[in-house]
Design a protein around this motif. Structure first.
Motif, PDB file in Angstrom:
ATOM      1  N   GLU A   1     -18.048  30.921   8.093  1.00  0.00           N
ATOM      2  CA  GLU A   1     -17.820  31.904   9.151  1.00  0.00           C
ATOM      3  C   GLU A   1     -19.155  32.470   9.612  1.00  0.00           C
ATOM      4  O   GLU A   1     -19.751  33.319   8.931  1.00  0.00           O
ATOM      5  N   LEU A   2     -19.642  31.981  10.748  1.00  0.00           N
ATOM      6  CA  LEU A   2     -20.906  32.472  11.278  1.00  0.00           C
ATOM      7  C   LEU A   2     -20.814  33.943  11.629  1.00  0.00           C
ATOM      8  O   LEU A   2     -21.720  34.729  11.340  1.00  0.00           O
TER       9      LEU A   2
ATOM     10  N   ILE B   1     -18.083  27.313  11.597  1.00  0.00           N
ATOM     11  CA  ILE B   1     -18.531  25.935  11.509  1.00  0.00           C
ATOM     12  C   ILE B   1     -17.631  25.259  10.480  1.00  0.00           C
ATOM     13  O   ILE B   1     -17.480  25.761   9.360  1.00  0.00           O
ATOM     14  N   LYS B   2     -17.029  24.126  10.855  1.00  0.00           N
ATOM     15  CA  LYS B   2     -16.132  23.427   9.941  1.00  0.00           C
ATOM     16  C   LYS B   2     -16.597  21.987   9.753  1.00  0.00           C
ATOM     17  O   LYS B   2     -17.108  21.353  10.676  1.00  0.00           O
ATOM     18  N   LEU B   3     -16.368  21.490   8.538  1.00  0.00           N
ATOM     19  CA  LEU B   3     -16.790  20.153   8.171  1.00  0.00           C
ATOM     20  C   LEU B   3     -15.628  19.442   7.489  1.00  0.00           C
ATOM     21  O   LEU B   3     -14.882  20.048   6.716  1.00  0.00           O
ATOM     22  N   ALA B   4     -15.443  18.154   7.774  1.00  0.00           N
ATOM     23  CA  ALA B   4     -14.403  17.364   7.113  1.00  0.00           C
ATOM     24  C   ALA B   4     -14.927  15.954   6.877  1.00  0.00           C
ATOM     25  O   ALA B   4     -15.573  15.364   7.752  1.00  0.00           O
TER      26      ALA B   4
ATOM     27  N   PHE C   1     -15.979  28.802   2.661  1.00  0.00           N
ATOM     28  CA  PHE C   1     -14.734  28.338   2.054  1.00  0.00           C
ATOM     29  C   PHE C   1     -14.812  26.810   1.934  1.00  0.00           C
ATOM     30  O   PHE C   1     -15.190  26.127   2.886  1.00  0.00           O
ATOM     31  N   VAL C   2     -14.428  26.278   0.775  1.00  0.00           N
ATOM     32  CA  VAL C   2     -14.523  24.842   0.536  1.00  0.00           C
ATOM     33  C   VAL C   2     -13.223  24.345  -0.084  1.00  0.00           C
ATOM     34  O   VAL C   2     -12.644  25.002  -0.956  1.00  0.00           O
TER      35      VAL C   2
END
Length: 925
Positions: free
Chosen positions: A652-653, A659-662, A609-610
């Motif tokens: 979603e592993l 794992i989330k990135l910002a 998801f992005v």
């Protein structure tokens, strides 16, 4: 033979299961616009067949052919029974929308059954969100015995609370880097020195949950680098409820005093205001006494709250929630208090402090919710807060080693009453259009804030003979402001609005939308008006002054002695004959922020998801001032356009791991007081603003792994980095009095860190037959932070046009307010018994390491706040469904709060806050 038997058994089993039917469906929440309701209990009545709904409110059960009753339940909601008949192989769909009931269990934790305020529900939201989110809900707040929002957010990962003020630090970044909102709309500050409102003004009684965004969300204003703290006010959804409660406590330091002293004027409730005297330079017209008054230091709290909801037709509903509360608290501290320290370690001011403090907080909230139908919802909030603080401090010792009481024996006293009134009004709406493909959300607010210091008193007395202290004290005449009364008033009025529309597109195989397009607008218009006047009473040198009795100061400062010519009256701009004599120092300003944004959120694969967003803000911050430092009317204009891209992504592993990135670009604005050259003097320290201060630019990056083993549990690891251009710092400037100001201290600063959060149930026991349960759980969060910035005195001198000299001791430094290490932990035991009885015990502890308060200059070390450990124990017992009792033991270890000047290794201040012991009672009708 055995093989035939086994084959026959398997065939029979297969045929049996193939003849079962399946009942499935979606359970939704009537109170929240038919949103999916996770964790609702769905079972076949009279059997052991049952399940809970998933994240999307879905369930599925396999049953033999026959007639059954489907039972659907959720804590705080109705229990619905639906009869049905199912045939072999049939797939029956039963959807249902649950409405709330009147069950209220604010202080009880029921394992596996959650409310919208619960830890489990908020962790569920955290897991589902594409953004990196964190929150603390009413359930956890109640369990930990937290009374205000500041203490609540300080229990979360990477956040600490200042022990000497109400400010919070997020990943080492203080007030200027944070934002505070109520239901997504901005709040004004209650203090001209700070950007954010003091979070301890907000009683947790009014809170549903507190959302903490430590990564930038494009819907928020871009003046952000630490966190956006969003206080979500409580909505009531059940049937009629009325609850009253009270509590009493004592502070060990305060109660141990033979007499507890406060100034004359302010009353018990904190609503009083003393007006500036008429013709205050012509005659001695002050109505309050200089002499201190005795008080009984028993803390108390009282509240009443209630709510109800009413069905209007089949789909409409109206509900209200009202809360009124009053709290007060007494505290006492003593210890050293030193002013500026010279390069060789000489203590220019060396005092011992005795401080008596009293604070109040009155809070009123009215919340109205009208659900027109399943597609339209309106909310109205009106909240009034009145908070006050009194501080009566007496100092003895050396007032100035070079002139006043160089051998000790000096006496200085300051009594300050500070009152803030805040009225917040909000109107919000939620709408679903185009077969629920479009969501429209909007909000409007009008906030009015007034802060007053209506009669601050200061006295300075020195020995008649520095070589023979036994000859008594006389009023100081070294500075005309040594004895004074001070009046200050600040108003902050703001109108703000938010609007956003979300369009959902491209459904997947399960009928869920894969993409969202979001567009919106935010705007705020703020006006600030600040006025301050100080009446100075300077003894006349040519007159022989009488000795002063520090317990009867009214015997000296009065009309008769003024008429006799013992002292004169003046302001900072002159006396009664001066054309500016009655003119106050002032500054006023306006801040306008107009912002538009757009975002795309898309599910590229089943796991990825992005969210990509872009926000643009046009900012105006104009200020006009007239002060003693610049005694001509001066206006400074400031405007800028900020372009703020941001990215958030989730992978979603597994079903339970993300794992989330910002990543984002933001900015940091200076505050009005930081830009106004207004000199504010505290005991031993003075501050003034820098009109040449300008905004910083921030680049933020976060990556987070999170794992949710089961409901109510989480394990996460976060790494983050920040790059700040032209950082703003508080620093000691090169001046005779070592004043502190705010400057763009260098070209860049960096911050790198890591956070660990763990929430775990050590054990859980449930007995559904007897409706009892028992659990033991704990939480731990640890943050490590490294910061570094370059310091450039030539840059400061050039950019301020010589207005400020900052001869930094070091070429580089950590950021002010940044602790290397933060730790918060808690353990909680919960036992729910028969007959509505329940017991909760929670122990919490916190730690922050050393952090810089102000940068060192002129070969002097940094001023540093030393590490602190705190601990609390909260016990609660629910006697029956109506009556609850509580005991609290706060600040159990009673640490020293210490500030030092490094290099010279001199303690600037040190004291202990004392332990607090309390008892509370509540009754629900």
């Amino acid at each position: 033979m055995k093989l035939k038997f086994l084959l026959g058994f398997l065939l029979l089993t297969t045929l049996t299961f193939s003849q079962n039917g399946t009942v499935s469906g979606v359970i939704t929440d009537k109170e929240y616009n038919n949103e999916p309701l996770p964790f609702a209990n769905v079972l076949i009545k009279g059997t052991t067949i049952g399940t809970s709904t998933d994240d999307n409110g879905k369930y599925s059960l396999s049953v033999k052919p026959g007639s059954y009753t489907l039972e659907i339940g959720y804590l705080g909601y109705e229990t619905k029974e639906i009869p049905f008949t199912i045939k072999a192989g049939e797939k029956k769909v039963i959807n249902y929308t649950l409405a709330a009931s009147g069950v209220q269990l604010a202080d009880v934790v029921i394992t596996h059954t959650v409310t919208k305020e619960s830890e489990t529900a908020l962790l569920q939201e955290q897991q589902k969100a594409v953004e990196i989110k964190q929150a603390i809900g009413a359930e956890e707040i109640s369990k930990k015995g937290i009374s205000d929002v500041a203490a609540a957010v300080a229990k979360t990962t990477g956040i600490s609370k200042s022990e000497s003020s109400s400010g919070i630090y997020v990943r080492g970044l203080g007030d200027r880097y944070n934002m505070t909102t109520l239901n997504g709309l901005p709040l004004p500050s209650n203090n001209p020195s700070t950007k954010n409102i003091s979070l301890d003004l907000f009683s947790t009684d009014i809170v549903e949950y507190i959302g903490i965004d430590k990564t930038y969300n494009y819907k928020n204003y871009g003046d952000f680098a630490g966190a956006n703290v969003d206080i979500v006010s409580k909505n009531y959804t059940g049937s009629g409820m009325l609850e009253v409660g009270s509590g009493f406590s004592v502070n060990s330091n305060a109660i141990s005093q033979d007499k507890f002293y406060l100034q004359d004027g302010p009353n018990f409730t904190g609503f009083s205001k003393v007006n500036e005297p008429a013709n205050g330079l012509a005659n001695y017209n002050f109505s309050t006494s200089w002499d201190k008054q005795a008080a009984t230091p028993i803390n108390s709290s009282y509240y009443v709250r209630g709510g109800d909801s009413y069905a209007i037709g089949e789909n409409s509903k109206f509900s209200f929630f009202v809360n009124g509360s009053f709290d007060n608290a007494y505290s006492y501290k003593e210890g050293v208090r030193r002013g500026s320290i010279t390069q060789d370690g000489t203590k220019v001011v060396d005092l011992f402090q005795n401080s008596y403090s009293y604070s109040t907080n009155t809070n009123g909230l009215l919340n109205l919710v009208y659900k027109v139908n399943n597609k339209n919802l309106f909310k109205a909030n009106s909240m009034y807060i009145n908070s006050s603080s009194q501080d009566h401090s007496e100092y003895t010792g050396t007032l100035n080693v070079f002139d006043r009481a160089p051998n000790g024996g000096g006496f200085l006293r300051r009594s300050t009453f500070d009152r803030t009134s805040l009225w917040v009004n909000q109107l919000l709406g939620e709408h679903k259009l185009l077969n629920e493909r479009i969501d429209v959300n909007w909000g409007l607010s009008y906030n009015m804030m007034t802060n007053v210091i209506p009669d601050r008193m200061q006295n300075t007395f020195i020995p008649r003979n520095d070589d023979d202290l036994s000859q008594g004290l006389v009023p100081s005449n070294y500075n005309k402001a040594d004895n004074n009364r001070y009046y200050q008033e600040m108003t902050d009025d703001e109108v703000a609005g938010n609007f956003s529309a979300t369009y959902k597109f491209k459904k997947d195989s399960e009928d869920n939308y894969k993409g969202k397009l979001i567009a919106g607008y935010s705007g705020r218009y703020k006006t600030i008006d600040f006025n301050a006047i100080q009446y100075n009473m300077k003894p006349v040198n040519e007159v022989t002054q009488p000795n002063i009795d520090v317990n009867n100061i009214d015997a000296y400062f009065n009309q008769n002695n003024y008429n006799a010519g013992l002292f004169t009256l003046s302001t900072l701009f002159g006396d009664v004959n001066s054309p500016n004599g009655y003119k106050p120092q002032n500054y006023n300003g306006q801040q306008i922020i107009s912002a538009g944004y757009g975002a795309l959120e898309y599910q590229f694969t089943q796991k990825l998801f992005v969210n990509v967003a872009f926000r643009a803000e046009y900012i105006i911050q104009d200020i006009e001032y007239f002060t003693t430092l610049i005694p001509t009317k001066t206006k400074k204009l400031f405007d800028t356009m900020e372009y703020l891209p941001s990215l958030a992504a989730k992978y979603e592993l597994t079903e339970k791991q993300n794992i989330k990135l910002a990543a984002s670009k933001t900015y940091t604005l200076p505050q009005f007081k930081e830009r106004a050259p207004f000199l504010y003097e505290e005991v031993g320290q003075a501050y003034f603003g820098n009109p040449y201060l300008y905004n910083s630019t921030d680049y933020n990056f976060d990556i987070k792994w999170e794992y949710f083993p089961k409901n109510g549990e989480v394990f996460s690891l976060t790494g983050f980095g920040k790059y700040i251009q032209n950082p703003i710092n508080e620093t000691t400037v090169a001046s005779a009095s070592n004043d502190i100001s705010w400057i763009n201290s260098g070209d860049k600063a960096i911050g790198l860190g890591a956070e660990i959060e763990i929430r775990k149930f050590f054990y859980q026991i449930e007995n559904n037959t007897e409706n009892t349960s028992e659990s033991f759980s704990g939480g731990l969060n640890i943050s490590y932070l490294y910061t570094n910035q370059d310091l450039n005195k030539d840059k400061v001198f050039k950019e301020t046009k010589g207005f400020i000299n900052a001869f930094f001791t070091y070429d580089e430094s950590a950021l002010t307010g940044a602790s290397d290490l933060l730790v918060n932990g808690d353990v909680s035991f919960n036992k729910n018994m028969s007959n509505d009885r329940a017991f909760t015990a929670t122990f919490t502890a916190g730690y922050f390491s050393d952090r810089i308060y102000a940068l060192g200059t002129n070969y002097k070390g940094n001023i540093v706040d030393k590490a602190v450990i705190t601990s609390d124990l909260i016990l609660k017992y629910k006697v029956n469904k109506n009556l609850g009792l509580g005991l609290s033991f706060k600040n159990i270890n009673n640490p020293s709060i210490k500030r030092v000047q490094e290099t010279q290794d001199v303690t600037i201040s040190e004291y202990k806050k004392g332990r607090n012991f309390g008892f509370s009672l509540k009754y629900e009708f």
